[in-house]
Enzyme design. Structure first.
Site, short mmCIF file in Angstrom:
data_model
loop_
_atom_site.label_atom_id
_atom_site.label_comp_id
_atom_site.label_asym_id
_atom_site.label_seq_id
_atom_site.Cartn_x
_atom_site.Cartn_y
_atom_site.Cartn_z
N ARG A 88 26.70 -20.76 2.48
CA ARG A 88 27.32 -19.80 1.56
C ARG A 88 27.14 -20.31 0.13
O ARG A 88 27.51 -21.44 -0.18
CB ARG A 88 28.80 -19.64 1.89
CG ARG A 88 29.54 -18.79 0.89
CD ARG A 88 30.98 -18.46 1.32
NE ARG A 88 31.60 -17.72 0.24
CZ ARG A 88 32.62 -18.16 -0.50
NH1 ARG A 88 33.18 -19.33 -0.26
NH2 ARG A 88 33.09 -17.43 -1.47
N HIS A 132 31.53 -15.50 -8.06
CA HIS A 132 32.41 -16.65 -7.87
C HIS A 132 32.84 -17.12 -9.26
O HIS A 132 32.59 -18.25 -9.67
CB HIS A 132 31.70 -17.74 -7.07
CG HIS A 132 32.61 -18.72 -6.40
ND1 HIS A 132 32.61 -18.94 -5.04
CD2 HIS A 132 33.55 -19.56 -6.89
CE1 HIS A 132 33.50 -19.87 -4.72
NE2 HIS A 132 34.09 -20.27 -5.84
N GLU A 177 37.89 -14.79 -4.12
CA GLU A 177 39.27 -15.04 -4.53
C GLU A 177 39.70 -14.26 -5.78
O GLU A 177 39.96 -14.84 -6.83
CB GLU A 177 39.48 -16.54 -4.75
CG GLU A 177 39.16 -17.38 -3.51
CD GLU A 177 39.56 -18.85 -3.65
OE1 GLU A 177 39.85 -19.29 -4.77
OE2 GLU A 177 39.61 -19.55 -2.62
N ASN A 303 39.50 -17.93 2.75
CA ASN A 303 39.51 -19.33 2.32
C ASN A 303 40.87 -19.90 2.62
O ASN A 303 41.89 -19.37 2.16
CB ASN A 303 39.23 -19.44 0.82
CG ASN A 303 37.82 -19.01 0.46
OD1 ASN A 303 36.98 -18.79 1.34
ND2 ASN A 303 37.54 -18.90 -0.83
N TYR A 305 43.18 -23.50 2.70
CA TYR A 305 43.33 -24.92 2.40
C TYR A 305 44.68 -25.47 2.84
O TYR A 305 44.78 -26.59 3.30
CB TYR A 305 43.15 -25.16 0.90
CG TYR A 305 41.72 -24.99 0.48
CD1 TYR A 305 40.82 -26.04 0.58
CD2 TYR A 305 41.23 -23.76 0.03
CE1 TYR A 305 39.48 -25.89 0.23
CE2 TYR A 305 39.90 -23.59 -0.33
CZ TYR A 305 39.03 -24.66 -0.21
OH TYR A 305 37.71 -24.51 -0.54
N GLU A 357 35.84 -20.82 3.40
CA GLU A 357 36.07 -22.14 2.81
C GLU A 357 37.21 -22.82 3.54
O GLU A 357 38.25 -22.20 3.81
CB GLU A 357 36.49 -22.05 1.33
CG GLU A 357 35.39 -21.65 0.39
CD GLU A 357 35.86 -21.56 -1.07
OE1 GLU A 357 36.83 -22.24 -1.45
OE2 GLU A 357 35.24 -20.79 -1.82
C1 FCB Z 1 38.65 -22.49 -3.98
C2 FCB Z 1 37.41 -22.07 -4.73
C3 FCB Z 1 36.28 -23.07 -4.67
C4 FCB Z 1 36.78 -24.49 -4.73
C5 FCB Z 1 37.92 -24.71 -3.76
C6 FCB Z 1 38.44 -26.12 -3.73
O1 FCB Z 1 39.75 -21.84 -4.54
O2 FCB Z 1 36.93 -20.85 -4.23
O3 FCB Z 1 35.38 -22.77 -5.69
O4 FCB Z 1 37.10 -24.83 -6.01
O5 FCB Z 1 38.96 -23.85 -4.05
#
Ligand code: FCB
Length: 454
Positions: A88, A132, A177, A303, A305, A357
């Site tokens: 990607r 992006h 995002e 995405n 995290y 992500e």
């Molecule tokens: C996300 C972004 C990516 C990167 C990660 C850690 O929010 O999409 O570009 O910075 O965080």
């Protein structure tokens, strides 16, 4: 009788991934490309923002970054060596259309031609993201995403790119995002373009969603056959305590982060509770906008995290007592991925989901040519395990991509935060495969050997 399966839980649960599951790594243009003023590239809002004193923690810029533009073949070899079947990446809009309108830059388009062809030659599916975050600076001068005119500019850009690359890519995501671009870019002003105005931020979010829907319609009308979608940053939002006040704060935050995007994308319009909260800051919506935003998608990129813990008043919470945090200060919370995916499936008629992500920043060091990033290996293993749990419960997930292929420019945190499976020594541009990269490569090899008929 079969002998009991003595393999660790992780190995057993990952048997669940279908043999055509998409395993990838992700990057974005501004974070890795460098060559910021070469070959006719125009300026982006992030090029500009990096020059604002104090905007970037270590005072760095994207001028050189990972020098990816000049090291394309080496980097594509690294992608292929991991054994992923997808990569990607994003296009820098100002590299292909410097002013954001009108003339196209042949040298910029040629670079992405080489990138896409290079992936295909190596047997890797290109997953393209159109936006992006690096909007052409000239469009910011005429209002940027706060201006409805930018919506039309984005649709033209999307069509131009799809005409050139759409026949060879496996997926096109419109935006990465939108919450970040709207809220961090225009409410808190931490990110480019650095605007601090909630009314503007909500109008930006609306224009991003509208441009997504109109781009999908335009690409379909052009006969583009690549699967089309958008990438959202989503998380379960958890109250900081059992109090009613914290529950209400968490519900509102869920509205602003998740429902504000998911509801209109799936035809429900903007959530009433958030609109009531916003009052006069509610965006201006034209007739037909909501229908456009709800254009059917072929996939939804997610995405993930961490989870968000939210209280009515700032302060420490007990929910995360004893938790582990990454270098970004983000809690390591794999179960949140399972929770999130189940919730998306429960509340929305979702198309196939792709984890576009997932990854972590830790303090990495090269010692004798190796990077022993055990914490990142554990992070990835636990999150892939959490994904397997969601699959086992019937959530339609078709892919997973690690953020990131390579250490890179982490926006306002500069180069200090390292997310890569590959370490970069920025003084020499030397790349070193971390233990996490070796782990992912070996994991993918096991997945492939399972796929082969016995
Ligand atoms: C996300 C972004 C990516 C990167 C990660 C850690 O929010 O999409 O570009 O910075 O965080």
């Amino acid at each position: 009788m079969n002998a009991p399966d003595s393999r660790p839980t992780f190995e057993r649960s990952t048997d669940l991934f279908p043999t055509d599951f998409v395993w990838g790594v992700a990057t974005s243009a501004f974070q890795i490309e460098g060559a910021a003023r070469e070959d006719g590239k125009g300026e982006s809002i992030w090029d500009r923002f990096c020059r604002v004193p104090g905007a970037i923690a270590d005072g760095s810029t994207g001028e050189v970054a990972c020098d990816h533009v000049h090291r394309l073949d080496e980097d594509l070899d690294l992608v292929a060596a991991l054994g992923v079947n997808a990569y990607r990446f994003s296009l820098a809009w100002p590299r292909v259309q410097p002013g954001g309108r009108g003339a196209w830059n042949a040298r910029g388009l040629a670079f992405y031609d080489r990138l896409v062809d290079g992936l295909l030659e190596r047997g890797v599916q290109p997953y393209l993201t159109l936006n992006h975050w690096d909007l052409p600076a000239e469009l910011q001068d005429t209002g940027g995403w706060a201006s409805r005119d930018t919506v039309g500019r984005f649709v033209d850009y999307a069509v131009g790119v799809a005409d050139r690359l759409g026949d060879r890519v496996s997926a096109i995501a419109t935006h990465n995002e939108p919450w970040v671009m709207a809220m961090l870019g225009h409410e808190t002003g931490e990110f480019a373009p650095g605007v601090r105005n909630r009314r503007t931020a909500m109008q930006v979010a609306h224009h991003l969603l509208l441009s997504h829907g109109l781009a999908l319609q335009a690409l379909r009308a052009r006969g583009c056959r690549a699967p089309l979608g958008i990438v959202l940053n989503l998380a379960p939002v958890v109250p900081a305590s059992g109090s009613d006040e914290d529950a209400a704060a968490a519900r509102l935050e869920d509205g602003r982060l998740v429902r504000w995007y998911m509801d209109p994308l799936f035809g429900h319009g903007y959530p009433a509770d958030v609109r009531a909260h916003l009052g006069a800051d509610t965006p201006h919506v034209h007739d037909g906008d909501l229908a456009a935003i709800a254009a059917p998608m072929d996939f939804l990129g997610v995405n993930y995290y961490s989870r968000n813990v939210v209280g009515a008043a700032p302060g420490p919470d007990r929910v995360r007592a004893g938790a582990e945090f990454t270098e970004m200060g983000w809690e390591v919370y794999p179960a949140g991925l399972t929770d999130l995916l189940l919730r998306l499936q429960r509340d929305y008629p979702v198309p196939p989901l792709v984890i576009t992500e997932n990854g972590a920043a830790f303090r990495d060091e090269v010692v004798d040519g190796r990077v022993h990033d055990a914490a990142r290996v554990a992070y990835l293993e636990r999150h892939i395990g959490a994904l397997a749990d969601a699959l086992a419960l019937g959530v339609p997930v078709s892919g997973y991509m690690v953020w990131s292929l390579i250490d890179n420019f982490e926006w306002t945190r500069g180069y200090a935060k390292r997310f890569g499976l590959i370490h970069v020594d920025y003084a020499t541009q030397r790349r070193t495969l971390k233990d996490s990269g070796r782990w992912y490569r070996d994991f993918l090899a096991r997945q492939r050997s399972r796929a082969r008929p016995a």
